[in-house]
Design an enzyme around this catalytic site. Structure first.
Site, PDB file in Angstrom:
ATOM      1  N   GLY A  13       0.819  -1.214   0.000  1.00  0.00           N
ATOM      2  CA  GLY A  13       0.000   0.000   0.000  1.00  0.00           C
ATOM      3  C   GLY A  13       0.851   1.262   0.000  1.00  0.00           C
ATOM      4  N   GLN A  14       0.152   2.417   0.118  1.00  0.00           N
ATOM      5  CA  GLN A  14       0.846   3.709   0.013  1.00  0.00           C
ATOM      6  C   GLN A  14       1.934   3.842   1.085  1.00  0.00           C
ATOM      7  OE1 GLN A  14      -1.214   7.202   1.317  1.00  0.00           O
ATOM      8  NE2 GLN A  14       0.104   8.595   0.154  1.00  0.00           N
ATOM      9  N   TYR A 141     -14.911   3.510   8.079  1.00  0.00           N
ATOM     10  CA  TYR A 141     -13.455   3.518   8.293  1.00  0.00           C
ATOM     11  C   TYR A 141     -13.132   4.206   9.628  1.00  0.00           C
ATOM     12  CZ  TYR A 141      -8.609   5.192   7.376  1.00  0.00           C
ATOM     13  OH  TYR A 141      -7.278   5.496   7.439  1.00  0.00           O
ATOM     14  N   LYS A 145     -11.535   2.713  13.077  1.00  0.00           N
ATOM     15  CA  LYS A 145     -10.288   3.230  13.672  1.00  0.00           C
ATOM     16  C   LYS A 145     -10.491   3.588  15.153  1.00  0.00           C
ATOM     17  CE  LYS A 145      -7.409   2.749  10.278  1.00  0.00           C
ATOM     18  NZ  LYS A 145      -6.370   1.705  10.377  1.00  0.00           N
TER      19      LYS A 145
END
Ligand code: AKB
Length: 317
Positions: A13-14, A141, A145
């Site tokens: 991923g990033q 999301y 979190k």
């Protein structure tokens, strides 16, 4: 010091792409086990295919490599998450539980769990958002979190597992592309500018969000993970700030370097409403006090570095 063996989930991923390399440099290529759903095209070092929902395979890999630390980066981000709320909840929460339980049952002593500014919501103070504040997120999301932060703290208090976490702002880097986030425009804009293309922004002018340049984000992560345990007073997640800007401000910073660059605004309702529910700026004094955090890059220095590196990248392609 015993030799650390570090397993990373979401390594393609990033953040994972850049963090894997940084950890390989710091701890040795043979001591970092990169994992993700698919084998990447270019991979230096050890790679294993791992779906974070597969707890048995995770447990097997942790034993196979005698893993001592896990950086659990695999997750579905804010905008993508809204397309499949239940699926996102499953991946983000069950993936985390597999990491926490594997660590608790095996010899893993430290976990890194990335949280996000997505934990904040419309009732949170938008400017200079405090470390401890209202957290009523509007995205699946963000909910995952907040829950993840609390579970990390729970495993620390109940089982003594050393779980550490940062609430990342939007991360901007030239090495990798983000996917499915609300802050992604701030990476794409540089690619379009360097390629001499027009950029259509999916957020409105005036939508200020907290952001950070990749080298600062990576350094913060490693500094937090290497800080002495007694310095860590926050076991949910640390606020972290780099810079804050609206789309027109990043566009102007780019135009100071690339005069011909043009931007228009075509807001996407979903991502616009997510961005408006998040903070504009972050109070990260607790991270500064506890483990000496200091960002190095601002909008101008990041912009010059991004453009220089992307120009090199596109010149060799
Ligand atoms: C996103 O936009 O979803 C992420 C984040 C701020 O966590 N980049």
């Amino acid at each position: 010091m015993n030799q650390e063996k570090i397993l990373i989930t979401g390594a393609n991923g990033q953040i994972g792409t850049v963090l894997t390399e940084a950890l390989q440099e710091r701890y040795g290529v043979d001591n970092v086990i990169a994992t993700d759903l698919r084998q990447p095209e270019h991979q230096q070092g050890i790679f294993e295919v791992l779906n974070v929902l597969d707890g048995e395979k995770m447990d097997h890999l942790v034993q196979k490599y005698n893993v001592t630390q896990i950086y659990h980066l695999a997750a579905i981000l804010s905008a993508s998450g809204e397309k499949d709320p239940r699926g996102t909840w499953k991946i983000n929460m069950d993936g985390l539980f597999n990491v926490l339980d594997t660590a608790k049952n095996r010899n893993v002593s430290k976990i890194f769990f990335p949280s996000s500014i997505a934990v904040f919501g419309k009732d949170t103070p938008r400017e200079f958002t405090p470390q401890n504040t209202v957290m009523l997120p509007t995205t699946v999301y963000g909910i995952s979190k907040v829950a993840g932060e609390l579970w990390g703290q729970y495993y620390f208090e109940k089982y003594g597992l050393d779980v550490r976490s940062i609430r990342y702002p939007g991360i901007i880097g030239y090495q990798s592309l983000p996917g499915g986030g609300t802050t992604d425009y701030a990476v794409d804009i540089y690619h379009k500018a360097v390629k001499g293309e027009h950029f259509s922004c999916f957020l409105k002018e005036g939508t200020t969000l907290p952001m950070i340049y990749m080298p600062d984000a990576i350094r913060a992560t490693i500094e937090l993970m290497e800080a002495p345990a007694e310095k860590i007073t926050v076991r949910t997640s640390y606020n972290l700030a780099g810079m804050s800007f609206a789309p027109e401000e990043i566009a102007e910073a780019i135009q100071r370097n690339i005069l011909s660059f043009q931007v228009s605004y075509d807001p996407d309702p979903l991502r616009q409403s997510i961005a408006e529910s998040w903070s504009a700026s972050i109070d990260d004094n607790q991270a500064k006090q506890d483990w000496g955090w200091q960002p190095e890059y601002d909008l101008e220095t990041m912009t010059r570095d991004m453009i220089m590196n992307l120009e090199k990248k596109y010149a060799v392609v």
